[in-house]
Write an enzyme that holds these catalytic residues in place. Structure first.
Site, short mmCIF file in Angstrom:
data_model
loop_
_atom_site.label_atom_id
_atom_site.label_comp_id
_atom_site.label_asym_id
_atom_site.label_seq_id
_atom_site.Cartn_x
_atom_site.Cartn_y
_atom_site.Cartn_z
CB SER A 197 4.23 6.33 2.12
OG SER A 197 4.77 6.82 3.32
CB ALA A 198 0.79 7.62 5.35
CB SER A 199 -1.68 2.76 2.99
OG SER A 199 -0.74 1.71 3.17
N GLY A 200 -1.22 2.57 6.35
CA GLY A 200 -1.51 1.77 7.53
C GLY A 200 -0.89 0.39 7.53
CE LYS A 201 3.40 -0.07 3.20
NZ LYS A 201 3.01 1.35 3.22
CB SER A 202 4.23 -0.01 9.49
OG SER A 202 5.15 -0.12 8.42
CB SER A 257 5.88 -4.21 -2.64
OG SER A 257 4.78 -4.31 -1.77
N GLY A 314 0.84 -1.19 0.00
CA GLY A 314 0.00 0.00 0.00
C GLY A 314 0.87 1.24 0.00
#
Length: 208
Positions: A34-39, A106, A32
């Site tokens: 950056s800042a989409s909430g992945k981490s 990615s 997703g």
């Protein structure tokens, strides 16, 4: 390309290892913007799995660039090599019956497809998790101030601004992170894992 090398098979099969350790190894691939909430999702999921007695390890995009991939930049070729390396690492973790949780932008579909093919060739499940949030939402979040810098021209080849992001077309799990809470997102992932017999529901810590 290395030459004069030979693959050495071990004496323990993947199935035998899973039976002995009473756990299935697989890779959850978060993708997703950056800042989409992945981490955030990956971190919460890792904690839930570990507290449930399920061995899991999170491989985070930024963290990996401090060590293994610190020699790579953000151009197309380096992005592809970044994903190739982490695909191999995630496969090794999963082969050892650890739940490998990767959180990488990615951006290229072909690179994610290559990661999937690598796992499939080894008989290891690969689950793509699309942390989906619109560009205007992630720009508002922007916890690192990266979108602001990218729009000001201070960061080159930034995904979503000056570099493309190819969204998954058939991700196994699609979470609209601007519409659901982190807790609900984790529960949705766990529900998928239970349904597909990757984790035992009786092991999971229940949130009351």
């Amino acid at each position: 390309m290395a030459t004069n090398i030979t693959w050495h098979d071990g004496s323990v099969s993947l199935q035998e290892r899973q039976d002995l350790l009473k756990q299935k190894g697989f890779t959850l691939w978060f993708t997703g913007l950056s800042a989409s909430g992945k981490s955030t999702l990956a971190t919460a999921l890792e904690q839930t799995l570990l507290h449930s007695g399920i061995n899991a390890y999170r491989l985070d995009g930024d963290n990996i660039r401090f060590g293994l991939n610190k020699n790579l930049g953000f151009g197309p070729d380096d992005r592809t090599e970044n994903i190739r390396r982490i695909s191999e690492v995630a496969k090794l973790f999963a082969d050892a019956t650890v739940v490998a949780i990767t959180a990488f932008i990615s951006p290229y579909r072909a690179d994610r497809d290559s990661a999937r093919a690598l796992h499939q060739a080894a008989g290891i499940p690969f689950i793509e998790v699309f942390a989906d949030a619109p560009l205007d939402v992630v720009e508002q979040r922007d916890p690192k101030g990266l979108y602001k810098k990218a729009k000001a021209g201070e960061i080159k080849e930034f995904t979503g601004i000056s570099a493309p992001y190819e969204a998954p077309e058939n991700a196994e799990i699609h979470i609209k992170t601007h519409e659901v809470s982190v807790e609900q997102g984790v529960q949705d992932i766990l529900a998928y894992l239970v349904k597909n017999n990757l984790v035992d529901d009786s092991k999971l810590v229940k949130n009351n």
